[in-house]
Design a protein around this motif. Structure first.
Motif, mmCIF file in Angstrom:
data_model
loop_
_atom_site.group_PDB
_atom_site.id
_atom_site.type_symbol
_atom_site.label_atom_id
_atom_site.label_comp_id
_atom_site.label_asym_id
_atom_site.label_seq_id
_atom_site.Cartn_x
_atom_site.Cartn_y
_atom_site.Cartn_z
ATOM 1 N N GLU A 65 39.345 41.306 42.572
ATOM 2 C CA GLU A 65 39.614 40.839 44.197
ATOM 3 C C GLU A 65 41.224 41.095 43.728
ATOM 4 O OE1 GLU A 65 39.533 36.242 44.556
ATOM 5 O OE2 GLU A 65 37.567 36.531 44.701
ATOM 6 N N LYS A 76 40.999 44.656 44.376
ATOM 7 C CA LYS A 76 41.290 44.961 46.027
ATOM 8 C C LYS A 76 42.326 45.181 46.765
ATOM 9 C CE LYS A 76 37.072 42.590 47.609
ATOM 10 N NZ LYS A 76 36.440 42.811 48.452
ATOM 11 N N SER A 77 43.387 43.434 45.930
ATOM 12 C CA SER A 77 44.091 43.809 46.931
ATOM 13 C C SER A 77 45.985 44.329 46.412
ATOM 14 C CB SER A 77 45.002 42.366 46.286
ATOM 15 O OG SER A 77 46.676 42.624 45.838
ATOM 16 N N GLN A 93 48.106 47.295 48.367
ATOM 17 C CA GLN A 93 48.748 47.469 48.466
ATOM 18 C C GLN A 93 49.654 48.841 48.340
ATOM 19 O OE1 GLN A 93 51.387 45.030 45.703
ATOM 20 N NE2 GLN A 93 49.657 43.761 45.927
#
Length: 176
Positions: free
Chosen positions: A117, A120-121, A125
């Motif tokens: 997670e 992915k973040s 960004q």
């Protein structure tokens, strides 16, 4: 010796920039060379007569480096947190070795998901940073820049940014 007037100096500077850009483009792999036609290089050289573009690109690169460093720190913090969680289980005297193995197994699954997670973040960004850079350069009127998510076009834009950065470090001879 006579003094050159501004248009003559600009013309010589433009020729120099076009020649340098053509040399740089020649060094690209063929699949990128065909996406960087003479017209684009000529327009880019013309745009670079305004020193502001160099400053914009340098500023964007500084922002990118700060962002990348920040994202890297986030990733390191997560890794350290995971190591501490594992160490807490290993150091727990109140549970058996078998329970430690089971808890570590469960923890590893949770950590794997948490890492996924975060990654992915971080990617989202970074993708947003690319879009921001494309918008800034497009708004500044730099040829070859527009918002795209096409990997090949992004790679071409990366080469163009590299060209601009390399040119920013060159001294343009005025006795051409």
């Amino acid at each position: 010796m006579f003094e050159m007037d501004a248009p003559e100096v600009l013309q010589k500077k433009l020729y120099f920039l076009v020649e340098q850009l053509q040399n740089m483009a020649r060094d690209l792999p063929p699949k990128y060379q065909m996406r960087v036609p003479y017209e684009l290089l000529s327009s880019l050289a013309n745009c670079l007569l305004n020193e502001t573009v160099f400053e914009i690109v340098k500023g964007l690169m500084e922002i990118q480096h700060v962002t990348e460093q920040h994202l890297y720190q986030q990733r390191l913090q997560l890794i350290n947190k995971h190591k501490m969680e594992e160490q807490d289980i290993l150091n727990n005297c109140m549970i058996t070795a078998a329970e430690k193995v089971e808890r570590l197994k469960q923890l590893k699954e949770e950590q794997k998901q948490e890492s996924k997670e975060l990654d992915k973040s971080l990617i989202m960004q970074l993708d947003q940073k690319v879009t921001d850079q494309q918008q800034t350069l497009e708004q500044a009127g730099v040829p070859g820049f527009y918002v795209t998510s096409n990997p090949l076009e992004i790679k071409v834009q990366m080469h163009l940014i590299d060209f601009v950065l390399r040119l920013s470090r060159m001294t343009i001879p005025l006795d051409l």
